[in-house]
Design an enzyme around this catalytic site. Structure first.
Site, PDB file in Angstrom:
ATOM      1  N   ASP A  62      -5.144  -8.129   9.273  1.00  6.92           N
ATOM      2  CA  ASP A  62      -4.563  -7.262   8.240  1.00  6.92           C
ATOM      3  C   ASP A  62      -3.769  -6.125   8.879  1.00  6.92           C
ATOM      4  OD1 ASP A  62      -3.834  -5.822   6.037  1.00  6.92           O
ATOM      5  OD2 ASP A  62      -5.844  -5.707   5.173  1.00  6.92           O
TER       6      ASP A  62
ATOM      7  N   VAL B 247       6.003   1.572   1.287  1.00  4.72           N
ATOM      8  CA  VAL B 247       6.843   2.128   2.358  1.00  4.72           C
ATOM      9  C   VAL B 247       7.861   1.066   2.806  1.00  4.72           C
ATOM     10  CG1 VAL B 247       6.848   2.916   4.761  1.00  4.72           C
ATOM     11  CG2 VAL B 247       5.185   3.848   3.137  1.00  4.72           C
TER      12      VAL B 247
ATOM     13  N   LYS C  79      -3.881   7.192   7.196  1.00  4.71           N
ATOM     14  CA  LYS C  79      -5.279   7.449   6.827  1.00  4.71           C
ATOM     15  C   LYS C  79      -6.242   6.792   7.796  1.00  4.71           C
ATOM     16  CE  LYS C  79      -5.172   8.375   1.978  1.00  4.71           C
ATOM     17  NZ  LYS C  79      -4.166   7.701   1.141  1.00  4.71           N
TER      18      LYS C  79
ATOM     19  N   GLU D 109       9.078   6.974  -2.560  1.00  6.78           N
ATOM     20  CA  GLU D 109       8.500   5.679  -2.964  1.00  6.78           C
ATOM     21  C   GLU D 109       7.832   5.776  -4.332  1.00  6.78           C
ATOM     22  OE1 GLU D 109       4.630   4.269  -1.890  1.00  6.78           O
ATOM     23  OE2 GLU D 109       4.542   5.633  -0.190  1.00  6.78           O
TER      24      GLU D 109
ATOM     25  N   SER E 209      -0.297  -3.893   8.033  1.00  3.99           N
ATOM     26  CA  SER E 209       0.667  -3.626   6.958  1.00  3.99           C
ATOM     27  C   SER E 209       2.073  -4.036   7.348  1.00  3.99           C
ATOM     28  CB  SER E 209       0.658  -2.136   6.621  1.00  3.99           C
ATOM     29  OG  SER E 209       1.683  -1.863   5.682  1.00  3.99           O
ATOM     30  N   ALA E 210       2.784  -4.609   6.361  1.00  2.00           N
ATOM     31  CA  ALA E 210       4.199  -4.961   6.563  1.00  2.00           C
ATOM     32  C   ALA E 210       5.053  -3.707   6.795  1.00  2.00           C
ATOM     33  CB  ALA E 210       4.721  -5.738   5.361  1.00  2.00           C
ATOM     34  N   ASP E 211       4.492  -2.522   6.515  1.00  2.00           N
ATOM     35  CA  ASP E 211       5.227  -1.278   6.795  1.00  2.00           C
ATOM     36  C   ASP E 211       5.623  -1.199   8.273  1.00  2.00           C
ATOM     37  OD1 ASP E 211       4.650  -0.596   4.185  1.00  2.00           O
ATOM     38  OD2 ASP E 211       3.285   1.057   4.684  1.00  2.00           O
TER      39      ASP E 211
ATOM     40  N   LYS F  26       2.864  -4.176  -6.967  1.00  2.00           N
ATOM     41  CA  LYS F  26       3.018  -3.472  -5.694  1.00  2.00           C
ATOM     42  C   LYS F  26       4.002  -4.294  -4.857  1.00  2.00           C
ATOM     43  CE  LYS F  26       0.344  -2.649  -1.509  1.00  2.00           C
ATOM     44  NZ  LYS F  26      -0.983  -2.781  -0.881  1.00  2.00           N
TER      45      LYS F  26
HETATM   46  N1  PSU Z   1      -1.471   4.656   2.652  1.00  2.00           N
HETATM   47  C1  PSU Z   1      -1.670   5.831   2.032  1.00  2.00           C
HETATM   48  N2  PSU Z   1      -1.203   6.000   0.781  1.00  2.00           N
HETATM   49  C2  PSU Z   1      -0.489   5.018   0.140  1.00  2.00           C
HETATM   50  C3  PSU Z   1      -0.256   3.808   0.821  1.00  2.00           C
HETATM   51  C4  PSU Z   1      -0.765   3.663   2.061  1.00  2.00           C
HETATM   52  O1  PSU Z   1      -2.286   6.712   2.595  1.00  2.00           O
HETATM   53  O2  PSU Z   1      -0.063   5.218  -1.001  1.00  2.00           O
HETATM   54  C5  PSU Z   1       0.561   2.749   0.119  1.00  2.00           C
HETATM   55  C6  PSU Z   1       2.029   2.858   0.580  1.00  2.00           C
HETATM   56  O3  PSU Z   1       2.883   2.446  -0.468  1.00  2.00           O
HETATM   57  C7  PSU Z   1       2.066   1.871   1.726  1.00  2.00           C
HETATM   58  C8  PSU Z   1       1.155   0.769   1.192  1.00  2.00           C
HETATM   59  O4  PSU Z   1       3.344   1.403   2.030  1.00  2.00           O
HETATM   60  O5  PSU Z   1       0.113   1.457   0.544  1.00  2.00           O
HETATM   61  C9  PSU Z   1       0.635  -0.115   2.300  1.00  2.00           C
HETATM   62  O6  PSU Z   1      -0.035  -1.188   1.750  1.00  2.00           O
HETATM   63  P1  PSU Z   1      -0.490  -2.424   2.700  1.00  2.00           P
HETATM   64  O7  PSU Z   1      -1.570  -1.863   3.571  1.00  2.00           O
HETATM   65  O8  PSU Z   1      -0.993  -3.444   1.728  1.00  2.00           O
HETATM   66  O9  PSU Z   1       0.726  -2.844   3.434  1.00  2.00           O
HETATM   67 MN    MN Z   2      -2.642  -5.497   4.271  1.00  3.92          MN
END
Ligand code: PSU
Ligand code: MN
Length: 315
Positions: A143, A111, A164, A30, A145-147, A91
């Site tokens: 909240d 991701v 994390k 990524e 994540s879309a992951d 992003k």
């Molecule tokens: N968590 C980490 N390191 C990262 C990310 C998440 O420990 O770099 C990054 C990754 O690219 C992940 C994104 O896909 O943040 C998730 O963001 P969000 O929570 O806004 O979906």
């Molecule tokens: Mn988010």
């Protein structure tokens, strides 16, 4: 199903195209971790080192980013420098892909974004640092994540050091279970917690051997069970931080985010940057060790997957 129309948005680098033509395994990487997860110039140096490590182990690295209205699968040195140095890199998660592509700007894929592009390019293995997940307090903020949704629907194996503790790891695992995403672990029974080895939660299945991991993943996809697989591996002992240290700093970063009213896609980058600053950069060394170790695990899986035949007749 990947259509020719979708594939027409891809620009593969010369080494990636050569590997694809020769049937050599590829490992996707990524770019959000490069643009938003680490400072310059350590981000570029680490990206190069991870790519070399993958190449030396017998696979071809494919760092994914959006440049000039194209999805780049594999970056040249100049393109990597652009993504790692510019302060105007979007992003890009699933929601953001069309906007950045149509607008022609620079995009670093998360991701979720990287999984989508890897699947379009036919890449089965993707190495990242940590996945996004259900945030602490998501019961109020929604909240998530879309992951996690991407893991539910896009068939790519994601190698990470767990998630994390800025996240609610227990709820993240519940969400993945609901959506049928298997969480594998190697080297230990428990799911990892990024800077620290143990999240306190068991992974679904412990599979230490790349061949076992590959058979599991191939079986899922052979059955038509679409979606990703998470493979968690802990940070090497020598580079790990203690739970106590990281937990206190995480709480402080979360409090600051709440006080500043930070919401939406800005939450994760804010927390990552604050933790880096609060550890006085110490977490950066841990970050780098994590990504390299994940790449070692990922490349072994990519090589094993190339040898696992499809269908039960392989048994
Ligand atoms: N968590 C980490 N390191 C990262 C990310 C998440 O420990 O770099 C990054 C990754 O690219 C992940 C994104 O896909 O943040 C998730 O963001 P969000 O929570 O806004 O979906
Ligand atoms: Mn988010």
């Amino acid at each position: 199903m990947v259509t020719d129309l979708a594939r027409s948005w891809l620009t593969c680098s010369a080494p990636v195209a050569a590997a694809q033509a020769a049937g050599r395994p590829l490992v996707a990487l990524e770019s959000s971790i490069i643009a938003h997860g680490m400072p310059y110039p350590e981000n570029i140096r680490t990206a190069h080192e991870v790519e070399s490590l993958i190449r030396d182990a017998g696979a071809e690295p494919a760092t994914i980013a959006l440049i000039g209205g194209r999805i780049h699968i594999g970056l040249t040195d100049v393109e990597l420098e652009l993504i790692g140095r510019s302060d105007r890199v979007h992003k890009v998660s699933r929601r953001d892909l069309p906007a950045t592509l149509a607008g022609g700007g620079l995009g670093a894929t998360t991701v979720a974004g990287t999984m989508i592009c890897a699947a379009l390019a036919g890449i089965e293995v993707f190495v990242t640092g940590g996945i996004g997940g259900v945030h602490r307090g998501a019961q109020e903020t929604f909240d998530i994540s879309a992951d996690l949704q991407e893991l539910a629907k896009t068939s790519v194996a994601v190698i990470c050091a767990g998630a994390k503790s800025i996240l609610d790891i227990g709820l993240t695992l519940e969400y993945l279970e609901t959506h049928g995403v298997p969480v594998l672990s190697c080297e230990q029974d428990n799911f990892a917690a990024y800077y620290t080895r143990d999240s306190g939660f068991r992974a679904d299945f412990r599979l230490d051997e790349p061949t076992e991991q590959a058979r599991f993943i191939r079986t899922k996809w052979d059955l038509g069970l679409k979606g990703g697989v998470v493979l968690s591996t802990p940070v090497p002992v020598a580079s790990a931080m203690t739970f106590e240290e990281i937990d206190a700093l995480t709480q402080q970063a979360l409090d600051e985010a709440a006080a500043k009213g930070i919401i939406g896609k800005a939450v994760t980058p804010f927390l990552l940057a604050r933790i880096t600053a609060l550890t006085g950069g110490r977490s950066l060394a841990t970050n780098i060790a994590i990504v390299k170790h994940n790449a070692e695990v990922g490349v072994r899986l990519a090589l094993a997957l190339a040898h696992v035949e499809r269908g039960t007749s392989a048994a």
